[in-house]
Design a protein around this motif. Structure first.
Motif, PDB file in Angstrom:
ATOM      1  N   ILE A  37      -6.159   8.971  24.528  1.00  0.00           N
ATOM      2  CA  ILE A  37      -7.200  10.035  23.529  1.00  0.00           C
ATOM      3  C   ILE A  37      -6.680   9.516  22.153  1.00  0.00           C
ATOM      4  O   ILE A  37      -7.342  10.134  21.170  1.00  0.00           O
ATOM      5  CB  ILE A  37      -7.003  11.256  23.843  1.00  0.00           C
ATOM      6  CG1 ILE A  37      -5.516  11.857  23.784  1.00  0.00           C
ATOM      7  CG2 ILE A  37      -7.644  11.463  25.255  1.00  0.00           C
ATOM      8  CD1 ILE A  37      -5.389  13.199  23.787  1.00  0.00           C
ATOM      9  N   PHE A 108     -10.227  13.168  13.371  1.00  0.00           N
ATOM     10  CA  PHE A 108     -11.197  13.042  14.394  1.00  0.00           C
ATOM     11  C   PHE A 108     -10.144  13.143  15.619  1.00  0.00           C
ATOM     12  O   PHE A 108     -10.288  13.883  16.729  1.00  0.00           O
ATOM     13  CB  PHE A 108     -11.636  11.537  14.619  1.00  0.00           C
ATOM     14  CG  PHE A 108     -12.616  11.321  15.871  1.00  0.00           C
ATOM     15  CD1 PHE A 108     -12.170  11.249  17.075  1.00  0.00           C
ATOM     16  CD2 PHE A 108     -14.067  11.427  15.761  1.00  0.00           C
ATOM     17  CE1 PHE A 108     -13.050  11.102  18.172  1.00  0.00           C
ATOM     18  CE2 PHE A 108     -14.937  10.962  16.597  1.00  0.00           C
ATOM     19  CZ  PHE A 108     -14.345  11.096  17.971  1.00  0.00           C
ATOM     20  N   ASP A 109      -8.910  12.321  15.647  1.00  0.00           N
ATOM     21  CA  ASP A 109      -7.848  12.240  16.796  1.00  0.00           C
ATOM     22  C   ASP A 109      -7.663  13.871  17.112  1.00  0.00           C
ATOM     23  O   ASP A 109      -7.453  14.184  18.288  1.00  0.00           O
ATOM     24  CB  ASP A 109      -6.853  11.604  16.287  1.00  0.00           C
ATOM     25  CG  ASP A 109      -5.450  11.882  17.160  1.00  0.00           C
ATOM     26  OD1 ASP A 109      -4.963  12.739  17.617  1.00  0.00           O
ATOM     27  OD2 ASP A 109      -5.158  10.619  17.692  1.00  0.00           O
ATOM     28  N   THR A 111      -8.814  17.047  16.103  1.00  0.00           N
ATOM     29  CA  THR A 111     -10.006  17.642  16.385  1.00  0.00           C
ATOM     30  C   THR A 111     -10.205  17.532  18.182  1.00  0.00           C
ATOM     31  O   THR A 111     -10.443  18.446  18.889  1.00  0.00           O
ATOM     32  CB  THR A 111     -11.085  17.350  15.668  1.00  0.00           C
ATOM     33  OG1 THR A 111     -10.948  17.565  14.477  1.00  0.00           O
ATOM     34  CG2 THR A 111     -12.338  18.261  16.133  1.00  0.00           C
ATOM     35  N   ARG A 112     -10.315  16.246  18.431  1.00  0.00           N
ATOM     36  CA  ARG A 112     -10.615  15.841  19.707  1.00  0.00           C
ATOM     37  C   ARG A 112      -9.320  16.421  20.748  1.00  0.00           C
ATOM     38  O   ARG A 112      -9.509  17.227  21.898  1.00  0.00           O
ATOM     39  CB  ARG A 112     -10.595  14.467  20.037  1.00  0.00           C
ATOM     40  CG  ARG A 112     -11.042  14.046  21.507  1.00  0.00           C
ATOM     41  CD  ARG A 112     -11.846  12.751  21.485  1.00  0.00           C
ATOM     42  NE  ARG A 112     -10.874  11.611  21.789  1.00  0.00           N
ATOM     43  CZ  ARG A 112     -11.044  10.535  22.135  1.00  0.00           C
ATOM     44  NH1 ARG A 112     -12.171  10.240  22.760  1.00  0.00           N
ATOM     45  NH2 ARG A 112     -10.188   9.766  22.104  1.00  0.00           N
ATOM     46  N   ARG A 113      -7.917  16.329  20.434  1.00  0.00           N
ATOM     47  CA  ARG A 113      -7.032  16.713  21.333  1.00  0.00           C
ATOM     48  C   ARG A 113      -6.525  18.180  21.299  1.00  0.00           C
ATOM     49  O   ARG A 113      -6.112  18.558  22.184  1.00  0.00           O
ATOM     50  CB  ARG A 113      -5.704  15.859  20.853  1.00  0.00           C
ATOM     51  CG  ARG A 113      -4.762  16.355  19.829  1.00  0.00           C
ATOM     52  CD  ARG A 113      -3.484  15.430  19.452  1.00  0.00           C
ATOM     53  NE  ARG A 113      -3.779  13.953  19.627  1.00  0.00           N
ATOM     54  CZ  ARG A 113      -3.226  13.081  20.240  1.00  0.00           C
ATOM     55  NH1 ARG A 113      -2.524  13.506  21.462  1.00  0.00           N
ATOM     56  NH2 ARG A 113      -3.392  12.023  20.575  1.00  0.00           N
ATOM     57  N   GLN A 121      -9.554  18.974  24.051  1.00  0.00           N
ATOM     58  CA  GLN A 121     -10.259  18.239  24.775  1.00  0.00           C
ATOM     59  C   GLN A 121     -11.392  18.657  25.366  1.00  0.00           C
ATOM     60  O   GLN A 121     -11.915  17.918  26.774  1.00  0.00           O
ATOM     61  CB  GLN A 121      -9.165  17.293  25.884  1.00  0.00           C
ATOM     62  CG  GLN A 121      -8.274  16.515  25.079  1.00  0.00           C
ATOM     63  CD  GLN A 121      -7.198  16.095  26.006  1.00  0.00           C
ATOM     64  OE1 GLN A 121      -7.345  15.255  26.731  1.00  0.00           O
ATOM     65  NE2 GLN A 121      -5.994  16.696  25.897  1.00  0.00           N
ATOM     66  N   THR A 124     -17.215  16.949  23.185  1.00  0.00           N
ATOM     67  CA  THR A 124     -17.665  15.678  23.420  1.00  0.00           C
ATOM     68  C   THR A 124     -17.448  14.750  22.375  1.00  0.00           C
ATOM     69  O   THR A 124     -17.521  15.310  21.191  1.00  0.00           O
ATOM     70  CB  THR A 124     -19.231  15.769  23.883  1.00  0.00           C
ATOM     71  OG1 THR A 124     -20.131  16.105  22.574  1.00  0.00           O
ATOM     72  CG2 THR A 124     -19.578  16.614  24.895  1.00  0.00           C
ATOM     73  N   ALA A 125     -17.538  13.521  22.513  1.00  0.00           N
ATOM     74  CA  ALA A 125     -17.611  12.509  21.250  1.00  0.00           C
ATOM     75  C   ALA A 125     -18.511  13.027  20.363  1.00  0.00           C
ATOM     76  O   ALA A 125     -18.168  12.800  19.014  1.00  0.00           O
ATOM     77  CB  ALA A 125     -17.546  11.057  21.800  1.00  0.00           C
ATOM     78  N   VAL A 128     -17.478  15.833  18.224  1.00  0.00           N
ATOM     79  CA  VAL A 128     -16.399  15.445  17.168  1.00  0.00           C
ATOM     80  C   VAL A 128     -16.469  14.706  16.110  1.00  0.00           C
ATOM     81  O   VAL A 128     -16.337  15.033  14.961  1.00  0.00           O
ATOM     82  CB  VAL A 128     -15.051  14.601  18.036  1.00  0.00           C
ATOM     83  CG1 VAL A 128     -13.849  14.678  17.057  1.00  0.00           C
ATOM     84  CG2 VAL A 128     -14.510  15.702  19.279  1.00  0.00           C
ATOM     85  N   TYR A 129     -17.706  13.783  16.439  1.00  0.00           N
ATOM     86  CA  TYR A 129     -18.314  13.083  15.292  1.00  0.00           C
ATOM     87  C   TYR A 129     -19.021  14.190  14.294  1.00  0.00           C
ATOM     88  O   TYR A 129     -19.017  13.946  12.861  1.00  0.00           O
ATOM     89  CB  TYR A 129     -19.143  12.020  15.462  1.00  0.00           C
ATOM     90  CG  TYR A 129     -18.520  10.816  16.049  1.00  0.00           C
ATOM     91  CD1 TYR A 129     -18.027   9.728  15.040  1.00  0.00           C
ATOM     92  CD2 TYR A 129     -18.322  10.251  17.282  1.00  0.00           C
ATOM     93  CE1 TYR A 129     -17.106   8.522  15.591  1.00  0.00           C
ATOM     94  CE2 TYR A 129     -17.852   8.930  17.851  1.00  0.00           C
ATOM     95  CZ  TYR A 129     -17.242   8.162  16.684  1.00  0.00           C
ATOM     96  OH  TYR A 129     -16.725   7.236  17.105  1.00  0.00           O
ATOM     97  N   THR A 132     -16.430  16.299  12.217  1.00  0.00           N
ATOM     98  CA  THR A 132     -15.714  15.427  11.343  1.00  0.00           C
ATOM     99  C   THR A 132     -16.745  15.369  10.164  1.00  0.00           C
ATOM    100  O   THR A 132     -16.305  15.311   8.855  1.00  0.00           O
ATOM    101  CB  THR A 132     -15.363  14.094  11.991  1.00  0.00           C
ATOM    102  OG1 THR A 132     -14.603  14.183  13.110  1.00  0.00           O
ATOM    103  CG2 THR A 132     -14.548  13.285  10.804  1.00  0.00           C
TER     104      THR A 132
END
Lengths: 205, 423
Positions: A37, A108-109, A111-113, A121, A124-125, A128-129, A132
């Protein structure tokens, strides 16, 4: 095999575990994909996807504002995400994505993790975009009609990217701290100039 | 106001805690002072006249109830909640060098993950010849080693950058523990996967809900790092990463990833949140040091300390403390009683290894006058623990991390101790 030879072989295996036979098993592509990830500043690891400032604003209000504030100003002990530009030399700096963070990939990293807090996690991608993009907009780094996607991600440079330097304590500081210290009759007895703040310390009972 | 005054907060604490070692010493002295026979000797005591509990009462032994005050504590105003938070090792109540497992401070970013050992997996991938998955049973078939190392949070003593804050060594210096870790060398696991020549960095990641992650230079990973599954002989405590954590000797605690699930090899660092936004040292010129991993030489006196006032009056006094260095062994520790005018060589107790806590003692005959106590460590590289002001002069007031300056405790004439700074 003699006892000596057996012991010798055991010692060799102990010293070179990689030769001792298959330990572990091959990681399967689907397994690597599930855990892989991390995102790097050069964009390595970014998933396909896209998200607009507008989409991000709605999601932010729902999932982020309760802790980080409507405008990324941070509430209570929760960190600010926006503002603070030009404060790094101030008496009380405000370290945010816009004022301090060197790389957009970190936003990004992380927020996603790990975001929203304790629901890592879960986004969704595209979400997160979008978040960001919105946090960039809160920092006045992209316009309100901006859409962030994998293809334009690395074109965004955060203002403080040049504000970091490698650990140089060994060369800058350590020579000063390698002088043999004074041990006897080192000046006059000093005075107390400050005391611990009353009321801060929990009672140790 | 003396220790015998009922309004004295220290007396209240002794009565309330009531029964710890410190209180017992005071009580014993009082009885001896009356000239009358001590009833604790002349009268048959309950522990002598009847049996105690049997061996089935405590299958896992816990401290005796009189030591119930010896616990980790947190500072409520420190963090937004107690899930992503820290608590502190009660250094004032400990001696020797090893930290008992249940008293090792905790720093969690999403609470304590609970992982059944049979569900544990460790993945190694990235710039390797063979991406691998290890189970706990696999790891335990690799050659095993045990070493005692300190783990200090980079933010330990960080509250003191702007001056004295906390009246307690538990809070000024308690983000540290010293544990005998058992595990396998990280390099054995990496070699099993076959590190490719282009690899320079390792990403270590936890399995908790923060997926805590840090980049570590490959050189360190191949040196003395351990993948550990035991602490002080028993399984890791859940809050210390059960079943497996990374051990990175001498380096800031944040890189000792707990609940370790993934190791990825790469040719550059990953700029994770914990190595950019946090754990970087903002200097007065507005730039920040990054990747400042090493914890430099530091020491602190744990008794007397704010929680350990002198209650026995004039005469023999044992000054005790801890010293450590992330660069290796401690060479010597000096202690001053007068705020740094004259220094005395403390006695290093036992033979601590590199990157481990050392215990020091200085026995003095206290004349009852106020003291300004400090300790100053020198490590085997010749690095001399600096003053707090020397660090402020170099870095400013906003570094937050890596505060290893000399600590001052003021002892007043009635034995009370407080956190001060001198000028």
């Amino acid at each position: 095999m003699s006892n000596w030879a057996r012991l010798s072989l055991l010692a060799t295996l102990a010293a070179a575990p990689a030769a001792a036979g298959p330990l572990g098993r091959p990681a399967l592509p689907a397994e690597i994909a599930a855990w892989n990830i991390d995102i790097r500043p050069d964009g390595a690891g970014l998933p396909e996807g896209r998200g607009s400032v507008t989409d991000g604003e709605a999601l932010y209000a729902e999932a982020c504002a309760a802790c980080h504030g409507d405008f990324g100003e941070g509430l209570g002990r929760y960190p600010a995400l926006a503002g603070g530009q030009g404060t790094l030399k101030a008496d009380r700096p405000t370290k945010t994505v816009g004022s301090f963070w060197p790389h957009l990939s970190t936003l990004f990293d992380y927020t996603r993790r790990a975001m929203p807090a304790y629901q890592g996690q879960s986004l969704t991608a595209d979400q997160v975009y979008a978040l960001t993009a919105y946090i960039l907009n809160l920092n006045d780094l992209v316009p309100a009609d901006f859409t962030l996607r994998r293809q334009n991600f690395t074109t965004i440079r955060l203002p403080n990217v040049a504000g970091f330097r490698p650990d140089d304590r060994a060369t800058v500081e350590d020579p000063l701290f390698h002088q043999p210290p004074c041990r006897e009759a080192c000046g006059t007895r000093p005075q107390i100039t400050a005391r611990a703040s009353p009321g801060l310390t929990p009672d140790a009972r | 106001m003396g220790a015998g005054d009922p309004k004295d907060p220290r007396r209240r604490r002794l009565l309330r805690g009531g029964l710890g070692l410190g209180a017992a010493l005071v009580a014993g002295r009082a009885a001896a002072g009356t000239g009358a026979p001590d009833p604790k000797i002349t009268e048959l005591q309950p522990w002598t006249s009847g049996p105690g509990v049997g061996v089935e009462a405590n299958p896992y032994g816990l401290p005796v109830r009189f030591e119930a005050d010896v616990v980790r504590r947190n500072v409520p105003w420190f963090s937004a909640d107690t899930i992503s938070a820290v608590n502190f090792t009660p250094l004032h109540a400990l001696d020797g060098t090893l930290t008992p497992n249940g008293l090792c401070f905790e720093r969690n970013h999403a609470g304590v993950a609970e992982i059944p050992p049979e569900d544990y997996r460790l993945m190694i991938h990235g710039l390797v010849e063979r991406p691998l998955v290890f189970t706990l049973a696999d790891l335990m078939r690799l050659p095993r080693e045990s070493h005692s190392y300190f783990l200090e949070c980079a933010a330990n003593t960080g509250m003191e950058w702007r001056g004295p804050q906390m009246n307690g060594v538990q809070f000024t210096h308690g983000m540290i523990h010293n544990v005998n870790y058992t595990g396998v060398r990280l390099r054995h696991v990496l070699k099993a996967a076959g590190v490719k020549p282009a690899a320079r960095w390792l990403l270590a990641e936890g399995a908790d809900a923060a997926a805590m992650s840090r980049s570590i230079p490959l050189e360190k990973a191949l040196d003395d790092c351990l993948i550990a599954f035991r602490m002080n002989g028993e399984a890791l405590r859940a809050e210390q990463g059960y079943p497996v954590r990374l051990v990175v000797p001498g380096w800031e605690g944040n890189v000792w990833i707990k609940w370790l699930r993934r190791l990825k090899l790469g040719d550059q660092p990953w700029a994770q949140r914990e190595e950019t936004s946090k754990y970087t040292d903002l200097l007065a010129d507005g730039t920040a040091r990054e990747m400042s991993f090493v914890m430099e030489a530091k020491s602190v006196i744990t008794a007397p300390a704010p929680e350990n006032p002198i209650t026995h009056g004039k005469g023999p006094l044992v000054i005790s403390g801890l010293a450590w260095s992330g660069r290796g062994r401690i060479a010597s520790v000096d202690v001053t009683l007068d705020g740094g005018v004259n220094w005395h060589a403390a006695r290093l107790d036992g033979a601590a290894g590199p990157k481990a806590l050392n215990r020091f003692y200085l026995e003095v005959d206290w004349d009852g006058r106020p003291l300004l106590l400090q300790s100053r460590a020198v490590d085997e590289t010749g690095y001399v623990q600096p003053t707090k002001n020397a660090l402020r002069k170099l870095r400013g007031l906003n570094s937050a991390y890596h505060m290893n300056g000399i600590q001052t405790w003021a002892v007043d004439a009635d034995g009370g101790v407080s956190n001060v700074e001198l000028g």
